[in-house]
Design an enzyme around this catalytic site. Structure first.
Site, PDB file in Angstrom:
ATOM      1  N   GLY A 198       7.608  -3.883  -9.260  1.00 58.77           N
ATOM      2  CA  GLY A 198       8.874  -3.605  -8.585  1.00 58.77           C
ATOM      3  C   GLY A 198       8.665  -2.517  -7.552  1.00 58.77           C
ATOM      4  O   GLY A 198       7.610  -1.879  -7.534  1.00 58.77           O
ATOM      5  N   THR A 234      -6.179  -7.258  13.983  1.00 60.24           N
ATOM      6  CA  THR A 234      -5.750  -6.077  14.717  1.00 60.24           C
ATOM      7  C   THR A 234      -6.997  -5.460  15.352  1.00 60.24           C
ATOM      8  O   THR A 234      -8.104  -6.008  15.234  1.00 60.24           O
ATOM      9  CB  THR A 234      -4.960  -5.110  13.808  1.00 60.24           C
ATOM     10  OG1 THR A 234      -4.336  -4.118  14.631  1.00 60.24           O
ATOM     11  CG2 THR A 234      -5.844  -4.457  12.749  1.00 60.24           C
ATOM     12  N   THR A 291       2.278  -7.086  16.960  1.00 56.39           N
ATOM     13  CA  THR A 291       3.546  -6.392  16.737  1.00 56.39           C
ATOM     14  C   THR A 291       4.151  -5.905  18.052  1.00 56.39           C
ATOM     15  O   THR A 291       5.255  -5.369  18.062  1.00 56.39           O
ATOM     16  CB  THR A 291       3.339  -5.172  15.809  1.00 56.39           C
ATOM     17  OG1 THR A 291       2.389  -4.294  16.417  1.00 56.39           O
ATOM     18  CG2 THR A 291       2.823  -5.603  14.439  1.00 56.39           C
ATOM     19  N   LYS A 334       0.825  -1.217   0.000  1.00 58.60           N
ATOM     20  CA  LYS A 334       0.000   0.000   0.000  1.00 58.60           C
ATOM     21  C   LYS A 334       0.853   1.257   0.000  1.00 58.60           C
ATOM     22  O   LYS A 334       0.497   2.255  -0.606  1.00 58.60           O
ATOM     23  CB  LYS A 334      -0.918   0.027   1.232  1.00 58.60           C
ATOM     24  CG  LYS A 334      -1.976  -1.048   1.236  1.00 58.60           C
ATOM     25  CD  LYS A 334      -2.857  -0.943   2.464  1.00 58.60           C
ATOM     26  CE  LYS A 334      -2.125  -1.231   3.750  1.00 58.60           C
ATOM     27  NZ  LYS A 334      -1.666  -2.617   3.900  1.00 58.60           N
ATOM     28  N   GLY A 340       3.790  -0.612   8.625  1.00 63.83           N
ATOM     29  CA  GLY A 340       5.104  -0.253   8.095  1.00 63.83           C
ATOM     30  C   GLY A 340       4.963  -0.109   6.597  1.00 63.83           C
ATOM     31  O   GLY A 340       4.870  -1.094   5.884  1.00 63.83           O
TER      32      GLY A 340
HETATM   33  P1  IMP Z   1      -1.367  -5.728  16.407  1.00 68.14           P
HETATM   34  O1  IMP Z   1      -1.983  -4.837  15.368  1.00 68.14           O
HETATM   35  O2  IMP Z   1       0.042  -5.346  16.760  1.00 68.14           O
HETATM   36  O3  IMP Z   1      -2.235  -5.886  17.607  1.00 68.14           O
HETATM   37  O4  IMP Z   1      -1.247  -7.204  15.777  1.00 68.14           O
HETATM   38  C1  IMP Z   1      -2.401  -7.980  15.469  1.00 68.14           C
HETATM   39  C2  IMP Z   1      -2.176  -8.780  14.209  1.00 68.14           C
HETATM   40  O5  IMP Z   1      -2.112  -7.909  13.096  1.00 68.14           O
HETATM   41  C3  IMP Z   1      -0.878  -9.576  14.187  1.00 68.14           C
HETATM   42  O6  IMP Z   1      -1.086 -10.776  13.465  1.00 68.14           O
HETATM   43  C4  IMP Z   1       0.077  -8.675  13.410  1.00 68.14           C
HETATM   44  O7  IMP Z   1       1.111  -9.397  12.802  1.00 68.14           O
HETATM   45  C5  IMP Z   1      -0.891  -8.090  12.400  1.00 68.14           C
HETATM   46  N1  IMP Z   1      -0.465  -6.782  11.884  1.00 68.14           N
HETATM   47  C6  IMP Z   1      -0.539  -5.602  12.521  1.00 68.14           C
HETATM   48  N2  IMP Z   1      -0.086  -4.614  11.737  1.00 68.14           N
HETATM   49  C7  IMP Z   1       0.256  -5.176  10.572  1.00 68.14           C
HETATM   50  C8  IMP Z   1       0.755  -4.648   9.332  1.00 68.14           C
HETATM   51  O8  IMP Z   1       0.943  -3.438   9.157  1.00 68.14           O
HETATM   52  N3  IMP Z   1       0.983  -5.564   8.362  1.00 68.14           N
HETATM   53  C9  IMP Z   1       0.730  -6.873   8.515  1.00 68.14           C
HETATM   54  N4  IMP Z   1       0.247  -7.400   9.640  1.00 68.14           N
HETATM   55  C10 IMP Z   1       0.014  -6.559  10.657  1.00 68.14           C
END
Ligand code: IMP
Length: 437
Positions: free
Chosen positions: A416, A240, A130, A16, A40
């Site tokens: 890419g 999340t 995370t 994104k 990220g």
């Molecule tokens: P949290 O958002 O840190 O609470 O994580 C909850 C879930 O969402 C976990 O499986 C994370 O790996 C996933 N997650 C959170 N943010 C991202 C992201 O930006 N990209 C991919 N997975 C995410």
């Protein structure tokens, strides 16, 4: 482009950042409305790589207004580090091109601590978060015990509200998790001392974005994470804690839903997931490893290796469907170069039952087996292709077959990481079967 939503259609990490950076060139205002520094977004400009966690990707374009809406869970330490990091690389960041909602909830050290302790407590049932304090911050928001950015800017409110919050959190940390409490005065001074640096960015961002729209400015909403991680519609509880799709915008940016004209889903030509939870088309072993290495699939925020698998058409119909996507963009198509055959999920099996559509009504989707259709691969390097008709025939056939299966037009392909490595599709290149609307 009056008001456009760009959201992740899989489990996050769909690329994104790059697409929003590209679309930001045509926008006047770029808005984050949910999530926090768990995101990220990687953007590569002239060989230089930027990883943005909180600040909208529009910041890399001079003259754009970037907004962090009220729905974002804001870690003020990370926010200020990101501001400084960008400034150190010569990017202009100040209170005129970056605005922060006074109503955004603040992530404190106790949220980060509890996020990590809760994961330990869950044991084998852990979510694989995370560890950035996202869930605990949103939990406090819903419980009405959180602090907002405006509270942090008021010394008396900051003191009284943080004292009350920490008393309860310290009891949890000590009595449930058996760990050392956080010191209130240390925490207060750590966060209250940031107020002066935050203040120039803070305001009523909802009013500002609505006024911009009313003045015919073009607004781009930058989704974080992906629709399969949505708190309501994702693979709960392995999700999340925010509304990652288009529906997060009205609440998280104070922007009327009916003003959003287009919704663009972003998805890879294959699929990845980080953290725990079901991922029906995941490939274990050598195949998964091959996709991971070809796509350099390691998390931008945590560095964790991503789980890899094939594109899942019913899953895509599900996420593009509930978000009302008007089109979608397929990223990382170049990563599939060199695979002899490319499977795409077309349905599921669970015991003796089959499902043609994503079975959202099941209590969980663990154990679903995917039924695949395979398409022949191509071996030509496509990273320098910029016109759709110059893609290898088999590559176009893959794109069009997937588009037909999913039923939503693909408006662009990404081949890419660089800004210019994209192939826009002209309307006449989109077959009628893609359900153009
Ligand atoms: P949290 O958002 O840190 O609470 O994580 C909850 C879930 O969402 C976990 O499986 C994370 O790996 C996933 N997650 C959170 N943010 C991202 C992201 O930006 N990209 C991919 N997975 C995410």
């Amino acid at each position: 482009m009056p008001a456009v939503s760009v959201f992740g259609a899989q489990w996050g990490d769909e690329g994104k950042g790059k697409i929003i950076d590209l679309k930001a060139a045509e926008a006047d205002v770029v808005v984050r409305y949910q999530g926090g520094a768990n995101a990220g977004h990687t953007v590569v400009v002239a060989g230089a790589k930027y990883v943005l966690h909180l600040i909208p990707s529009g910041i890399l374009h001079p003259g754009k207004l970037n907004v962090i809406g009220n729905g974002v869970a804001l870690d003020p330490i990370k926010f200020l580090q990101e501001v400084e990091g960008l400034r150190a690389r010569g990017v202009r960041v100040d209170g005129t091109n970056l605005r922060l909602s006074a109503s955004a909830h603040v992530i404190f050290e106790h949220h980060r601590r509890i996020d990590q302790l809760s994961e330990r407590w869950r044991g084998d049932g852990r979510i694989g978060t995370t560890g950035r304090g996202i869930g605990p911050c949103y939990a406090d928001k819903a419980a009405r015990t959180g602090l907002r950015v405006s509270d942090l800017l008021d010394p008396e409110l900051a003191r009284s509200r943080l004292r009350a919050a920490l008393a309860e959190k310290n009891a949890l940390i000590r009595q449930v998790h058996g760990e050392a409490e956080l010191d209130f005065e240390v925490e207060l001074s750590r966060y209250a001392s940031l107020a002066g640096q935050l203040a120039p960015f803070v305001g009523d961002t909802g009013a500002q974005v609505r006024a911009a729209w009313q003045a015919n400015r073009r607004i781009l909403f930058e989704g974080a994470q992906g629709a399969m991680l949505d708190i309501d519609h994702g693979t709960y509880p392995f999700v999340t804690s925010s509304s990652t799709g288009v529906d997060g915008i009205p609440a998280g940016a104070a922007f009327p839903a009916r003003w959003i004209e287009r919704a663009i889903g972003i998805a890879k030509a294959y699929c990845t997931r980080v953290g725990e939870g079901p991922f029906p088309s995941e490939q274990h072993g050598a195949l998964g490893e091959r996709i991971r290495e070809a796509g350099n699939e390691y998390g931008a925020t945590t560095g964790r290796p991503r789980r890899c698998g094939w594109l899942d058409a019913p899953q895509m119909r599900y996420t593009l469907g509930w978000n009302g996507a008007t089109s979608w963009i397929m990223t990382n198509l170049d990563v599939l170069t060199g695979f002899d055959s490319i499977p795409v999920g077309v349905g599921y099996r669970l015991g003796s039952k089959t499902y043609a559509e994503y079975p959202a009504a099941l209590p969980g989707i663990e154990g679903l087996e995917v039924e695949y259709t395979s398409f022949p691969g191509w071996s030509e390097d496509i990273t320098a292709v910029r016109h759709y008709e110059r893609l290898p025939r088999r590559c176009r056939e893959y794109v069009e077959a997937v588009e037909k299966l999913i039923g939503v037009p693909i408006e662009m392909l990404s081949v890419g990481p660089e800004r210019d490595q994209v192939i826009p599709r002209q309307p006449e290149q989109i077959p009628a079967h893609a359900g153009a609307r």
